[in-house]
Design a protein around this motif. Structure first.
Motif, PDB file in Angstrom:
ATOM      1  N   GLY A 117       0.814  -1.215   0.000  1.00  0.00           N
ATOM      2  CA  GLY A 117       0.000   0.000   0.000  1.00  0.00           C
ATOM      3  C   GLY A 117       0.840   1.253   0.000  1.00  0.00           C
ATOM      4  N   MET A 118       1.907   1.251   0.799  1.00  0.00           N
ATOM      5  CA  MET A 118       2.803   2.404   0.868  1.00  0.00           C
ATOM      6  C   MET A 118       3.478   2.640  -0.483  1.00  0.00           C
ATOM      7  SD  MET A 118       6.367   3.019   1.001  1.00  0.00           S
ATOM      8  CE  MET A 118       7.058   1.517   1.701  1.00  0.00           C
ATOM      9  N   ILE A 119       3.915   1.563  -1.127  1.00  0.00           N
ATOM     10  CA  ILE A 119       4.614   1.693  -2.409  1.00  0.00           C
ATOM     11  C   ILE A 119       3.659   2.164  -3.505  1.00  0.00           C
ATOM     12  CG2 ILE A 119       5.758   0.343  -4.229  1.00  0.00           C
ATOM     13  CD1 ILE A 119       7.138  -1.231  -1.966  1.00  0.00           C
ATOM     14  N   VAL A 120       2.417   1.699  -3.476  1.00  0.00           N
ATOM     15  CA  VAL A 120       1.423   2.169  -4.450  1.00  0.00           C
ATOM     16  C   VAL A 120       1.223   3.676  -4.317  1.00  0.00           C
ATOM     17  CG1 VAL A 120      -1.026   2.099  -5.097  1.00  0.00           C
ATOM     18  CG2 VAL A 120       0.212  -0.032  -4.718  1.00  0.00           C
ATOM     19  N   LYS A 121       1.089   4.167  -3.088  1.00  0.00           N
ATOM     20  CA  LYS A 121       0.906   5.608  -2.861  1.00  0.00           C
ATOM     21  C   LYS A 121       2.117   6.399  -3.344  1.00  0.00           C
ATOM     22  CE  LYS A 121      -2.231   5.223   1.118  1.00  0.00           C
ATOM     23  NZ  LYS A 121      -2.368   5.432   2.578  1.00  0.00           N
ATOM     24  N   LEU A 122       3.307   5.866  -3.091  1.00  0.00           N
ATOM     25  CA  LEU A 122       4.532   6.531  -3.539  1.00  0.00           C
ATOM     26  C   LEU A 122       4.553   6.630  -5.062  1.00  0.00           C
ATOM     27  CD1 LEU A 122       8.093   5.778  -2.187  1.00  0.00           C
ATOM     28  CD2 LEU A 122       7.688   6.038  -4.617  1.00  0.00           C
ATOM     29  N   LEU A 123       4.198   5.529  -5.738  1.00  0.00           N
ATOM     30  CA  LEU A 123       4.171   5.518  -7.201  1.00  0.00           C
ATOM     31  C   LEU A 123       3.168   6.533  -7.741  1.00  0.00           C
ATOM     32  CD1 LEU A 123       4.353   1.668  -7.839  1.00  0.00           C
ATOM     33  CD2 LEU A 123       6.087   3.326  -8.506  1.00  0.00           C
ATOM     34  N   ILE A 124       1.994   6.578  -7.145  1.00  0.00           N
ATOM     35  CA  ILE A 124       0.956   7.521  -7.595  1.00  0.00           C
ATOM     36  C   ILE A 124       1.446   8.959  -7.464  1.00  0.00           C
ATOM     37  CG2 ILE A 124      -1.326   8.460  -7.059  1.00  0.00           C
ATOM     38  CD1 ILE A 124      -2.113   5.544  -6.250  1.00  0.00           C
ATOM     39  N   ASN A 125       2.047   9.289  -6.334  1.00  0.00           N
ATOM     40  CA  ASN A 125       2.536  10.652  -6.107  1.00  0.00           C
ATOM     41  C   ASN A 125       3.606  11.036  -7.125  1.00  0.00           C
ATOM     42  OD1 ASN A 125       0.854  11.050  -3.913  1.00  0.00           O
ATOM     43  ND2 ASN A 125       2.373  10.394  -2.412  1.00  0.00           N
ATOM     44  N   GLN A 126       4.527  10.119  -7.392  1.00  0.00           N
ATOM     45  CA  GLN A 126       5.596  10.409  -8.345  1.00  0.00           C
ATOM     46  C   GLN A 126       5.058  10.549  -9.766  1.00  0.00           C
ATOM     47  OE1 GLN A 126       8.246  11.462  -6.131  1.00  0.00           O
ATOM     48  NE2 GLN A 126       9.219  10.887  -8.047  1.00  0.00           N
ATOM     49  N   ILE A 127       4.131   9.659 -10.141  1.00  0.00           N
ATOM     50  CA  ILE A 127       3.556   9.726 -11.488  1.00  0.00           C
ATOM     51  C   ILE A 127       2.860  11.059 -11.710  1.00  0.00           C
ATOM     52  CG2 ILE A 127       1.731   8.771 -12.974  1.00  0.00           C
ATOM     53  CD1 ILE A 127       2.497   5.985 -11.807  1.00  0.00           C
ATOM     54  N   LYS A 128       2.132  11.528 -10.708  1.00  0.00           N
ATOM     55  CA  LYS A 128       1.430  12.813 -10.833  1.00  0.00           C
ATOM     56  C   LYS A 128       2.411  13.976 -10.968  1.00  0.00           C
ATOM     57  CE  LYS A 128      -2.942  11.447  -8.709  1.00  0.00           C
ATOM     58  NZ  LYS A 128      -3.894  11.611  -7.589  1.00  0.00           N
ATOM     59  N   LYS A 129       3.563  13.872 -10.301  1.00  0.00           N
ATOM     60  CA  LYS A 129       4.585  14.909 -10.449  1.00  0.00           C
ATOM     61  C   LYS A 129       5.119  14.939 -11.880  1.00  0.00           C
ATOM     62  CE  LYS A 129       6.248  14.866  -5.649  1.00  0.00           C
ATOM     63  NZ  LYS A 129       7.390  14.534  -4.764  1.00  0.00           N
ATOM     64  N   TYR A 130       5.325  13.762 -12.457  1.00  0.00           N
ATOM     65  CA  TYR A 130       5.807  13.701 -13.836  1.00  0.00           C
ATOM     66  C   TYR A 130       4.739  14.170 -14.816  1.00  0.00           C
ATOM     67  CZ  TYR A 130      10.201  11.449 -12.638  1.00  0.00           C
ATOM     68  OH  TYR A 130      11.461  11.202 -12.150  1.00  0.00           O
ATOM     69  N   GLU A 131       3.481  13.882 -14.513  1.00  0.00           N
ATOM     70  CA  GLU A 131       2.389  14.404 -15.347  1.00  0.00           C
ATOM     71  C   GLU A 131       2.453  15.921 -15.425  1.00  0.00           C
ATOM     72  OE1 GLU A 131      -1.764  12.551 -15.665  1.00  0.00           O
ATOM     73  OE2 GLU A 131      -1.134  12.039 -13.617  1.00  0.00           O
ATOM     74  N   ASP A 132       2.680  16.563 -14.305  1.00  0.00           N
ATOM     75  CA  ASP A 132       2.763  18.030 -14.264  1.00  0.00           C
ATOM     76  C   ASP A 132       3.930  18.540 -15.103  1.00  0.00           C
ATOM     77  OD1 ASP A 132       0.565  18.152 -12.597  1.00  0.00           O
ATOM     78  OD2 ASP A 132       1.746  18.282 -10.756  1.00  0.00           O
ATOM     79  N   LYS A 133       5.055  17.833 -15.037  1.00  0.00           N
ATOM     80  CA  LYS A 133       6.227  18.245 -15.812  1.00  0.00           C
ATOM     81  C   LYS A 133       5.952  18.208 -17.319  1.00  0.00           C
ATOM     82  CE  LYS A 133       9.821  16.619 -12.563  1.00  0.00           C
ATOM     83  NZ  LYS A 133      10.524  17.877 -12.290  1.00  0.00           N
ATOM     84  N   CYS A 134       5.078  17.296 -17.732  1.00  0.00           N
ATOM     85  CA  CYS A 134       4.841  17.072 -19.165  1.00  0.00           C
ATOM     86  C   CYS A 134       3.555  17.717 -19.671  1.00  0.00           C
ATOM     87  CB  CYS A 134       4.768  15.571 -19.447  1.00  0.00           C
ATOM     88  SG  CYS A 134       6.232  14.661 -18.957  1.00  0.00           S
ATOM     89  N   SER A 135       2.888  18.467 -18.841  1.00  0.00           N
ATOM     90  CA  SER A 135       1.553  18.971 -19.170  1.00  0.00           C
ATOM     91  C   SER A 135       1.541  19.926 -20.365  1.00  0.00           C
ATOM     92  CB  SER A 135       0.930  19.655 -17.949  1.00  0.00           C
ATOM     93  OG  SER A 135       1.736  20.746 -17.529  1.00  0.00           O
ATOM     94  N   GLU A 136       2.662  20.580 -20.651  1.00  0.00           N
ATOM     95  CA  GLU A 136       2.704  21.544 -21.753  1.00  0.00           C
ATOM     96  C   GLU A 136       3.019  20.888 -23.098  1.00  0.00           C
ATOM     97  OE1 GLU A 136       1.892  24.771 -21.331  1.00  0.00           O
ATOM     98  OE2 GLU A 136       1.456  24.221 -19.254  1.00  0.00           O
ATOM     99  N   SER A 137       3.422  19.632 -23.107  1.00  0.00           N
ATOM    100  CA  SER A 137       3.772  18.977 -24.369  1.00  0.00           C
ATOM    101  C   SER A 137       2.525  18.526 -25.114  1.00  0.00           C
ATOM    102  CB  SER A 137       4.694  17.774 -24.104  1.00  0.00           C
ATOM    103  OG  SER A 137       4.025  16.783 -23.353  1.00  0.00           O
ATOM    104  N   ARG A 138       2.682  18.231 -26.401  1.00  0.00           N
ATOM    105  CA  ARG A 138       1.547  17.887 -27.263  1.00  0.00           C
ATOM    106  C   ARG A 138       0.787  16.674 -26.759  1.00  0.00           C
ATOM    107  NH1 ARG A 138      -2.256  16.377 -29.510  1.00  0.00           N
ATOM    108  NH2 ARG A 138      -2.755  16.339 -31.741  1.00  0.00           N
ATOM    109  N   PHE A 139       1.496  15.604 -26.398  1.00  0.00           N
ATOM    110  CA  PHE A 139       0.848  14.358 -25.994  1.00  0.00           C
ATOM    111  C   PHE A 139       1.005  14.043 -24.512  1.00  0.00           C
ATOM    112  CE2 PHE A 139       1.847  13.783 -30.535  1.00  0.00           C
ATOM    113  CZ  PHE A 139       0.585  13.462 -31.022  1.00  0.00           C
ATOM    114  N   GLY A 140       1.784  14.854 -23.773  1.00  0.00           N
ATOM    115  CA  GLY A 140       2.008  14.566 -22.359  1.00  0.00           C
ATOM    116  C   GLY A 140       2.762  13.255 -22.177  1.00  0.00           C
ATOM    117  N   ILE A 141       2.452  12.527 -21.118  1.00  0.00           N
ATOM    118  CA  ILE A 141       3.055  11.204 -20.919  1.00  0.00           C
ATOM    119  C   ILE A 141       2.314  10.212 -21.811  1.00  0.00           C
ATOM    120  CG2 ILE A 141       3.458   9.315 -19.285  1.00  0.00           C
ATOM    121  CD1 ILE A 141       3.893  11.322 -17.107  1.00  0.00           C
ATOM    122  N   ILE A 142       3.045   9.601 -22.722  1.00  0.00           N
ATOM    123  CA  ILE A 142       2.420   8.718 -23.725  1.00  0.00           C
ATOM    124  C   ILE A 142       2.258   7.272 -23.222  1.00  0.00           C
ATOM    125  CG2 ILE A 142       3.010  10.116 -25.703  1.00  0.00           C
ATOM    126  CD1 ILE A 142       5.087   7.052 -24.917  1.00  0.00           C
ATOM    127  N   GLY A 143       2.852   6.951 -22.104  1.00  0.00           N
ATOM    128  CA  GLY A 143       2.727   5.609 -21.553  1.00  0.00           C
ATOM    129  C   GLY A 143       3.672   5.415 -20.380  1.00  0.00           C
TER     130      GLY A 143
END
Length: 390
Positions: A117-143
């Motif tokens: 459970g702890m690792i799932v939460k950590l992964l979710i938090n990190q993924i959302k941070k990377y989503e923000d970094k890519c939000s200005e690009s044409r396709f964002g995170i593609i996978g």
């Protein structure tokens, strides 16, 4: 002609054109037509669509000859980004790459324990941070592709991770409920072999990659495709028994290969010999330079047991290229030839044995490459590591 045939042919042509643009990096429409045997009008229409999507870009080629400069096409590598994740025992590595596999951001986060459970939460938090970094690009995170150091089924369920003692975890669903991006779960060794094929050994169709860090994993590429087996369990060679009635393993058996030839087992044993709490690669390097007898003897045993497993794999799969992914072997002078000296069977055949240049980055690089391949929907992908000024 059956309904949908024209659309299917257009998709095939699109994939072929994208593959050639990536392969050649910069290419003109005229050269694309020659290489693909497609008409110039087909190339023109497809290129127009790809430009509208912002997946490719145009540029002038510099040249000194008289006449009009050719317009060159290339992949818009910043149109989207792939996120590769290596979920190991003590830490998680994240790499965000552009569409040509060049790393943009890297993070490694230590994990204090194996709580799912702890690792799932950590992964979710990190993924959302990377989503923000890519939000200005044409396709964002593609996978997003996550490498697991354990058994992953063909339907992407984590069947078993020995180091974490996880059983039947649906990490894919648990993450996709919280993030709006497609997640793919894959065995880490499969991703390592895919990385070797995509970034280094482009022409090798039968490649094996042996990852030797926290355990031993085998990634198998046969005829350019990953070999996964009936349930997806193929490649778990770290739990091949090489010492009957040997050391007890977390998998439930005794004498497993990874207890004798993984870096984790080597470092633990060497720490015990030298009465230390732990050992680092730098410690090993210094001991080898000093020609410490106990360390050299331990390395000889490591090579011996490694070769036993390799002999079995070579006889079973007859690889063209055998890649050993190990930081430890890089520290040991002439390691490749010392290993080959144990592979002397007249029925054991392979073309090339090398120590991986990708090292611990192989899993996340393979993860990014697989996400890119899936996004572009191309059958084959060849990328080149961007050279940086030293």
């Amino acid at each position: 002609m059956a309904t949908g045939d024209a659309s299917y042919i257009k998709k095939i042509n699109r994939r072929l054109i994208i593959s050639k643009i990536i392969e050649h990096r910069l290419i003109s429409r005229a050269d694309l037509a020659k290489l693909t045997n497609l008409t110039r009008s087909t190339i023109s229409v497809q290129a127009s669509h790809l430009l509208e999507e912002e997946l490719i870009i145009e540029s002038d080629q510099e040249h000194t000859s008289v006449g009009r400069k050719p317009i060159m096409l290339s992949l818009n590598h910043n149109a989207g980004f792939a996120l590769g994740i290596d979920l190991d025992y003590r830490h998680i590595t994240f790499t965000l790459s552009d569409l040509l596999g060049n790393p943009i951001y890297d993070d490694t986060i230590k994990i204090p324990n194996s709580d799912y459970g702890m690792i799932v939460k950590l992964l979710i938090n990190q993924i959302k941070k990377y989503e923000d970094k890519c939000s200005e690009s044409r396709f964002g995170i593609i996978g997003i592709v996550i490498g697991i150091h354990g058994i992953v089924t063909n339907d992407e369920i984590i069947n078993f991770v020995p180091q974490h003692k996880w059983h039947n975890k649906n990490l894919k669903d648990d993450l996709e409920k919280e993030v709006g991006i497609k997640i793919q779960i894959e065995n880490n060794a499969n991703l390592c072999s895919f990385a070797e094929k995509v970034f280094k050994h482009h022409k090798s169709m039968n490649l094996l990659s042996v990852s030797m860090y926290s355990g031993i994993g085998l990634g198998v590429m046969i005829n350019g495709e990953s070999l996964k087996g009936y349930h997806g369990y193929a490649g778990e060679m770290g739990h091949m028994i090489i010492v009957p009635n040997g050391k007890s393993c977390n998998c439930g058996n005794s004498g497993c290969w990874e207890l004798y030839s993984s870096e984790d087992s080597f470092l633990k044993q060497l720490a015990t010999i030298h009465h230390q709490k732990n050992m680092t690669y730098e410690d090993v390097r210094n001991l080898i330079i000093k020609q410490d007898p106990s360390t050299l003897e331990q390395m000889k045993q490591f090579i011996k047991y490694l070769a036993i497993g390799l002999n079995n794999i070579i006889n079973l799969l007859n690889p063209e290229t055998l890649v050993l992914n190990s930081e430890l072997l890089k520290l040991y002078p002439d390691a490749e030839n010392k290993i080959k000296s144990h592979l002397t069977s007249s029925v054991s055949h392979f073309s090339e044995l090398v120590i991986s240049e990708l090292g611990k980055k192989a899993c996340v690089m393979g993860a990014c490459a697989l996400a890119i391949k899936n996004f572009l929907e191309i059958p084959d992908l060849s990328l080149h590591i961007k050279k940086t000024d030293s």
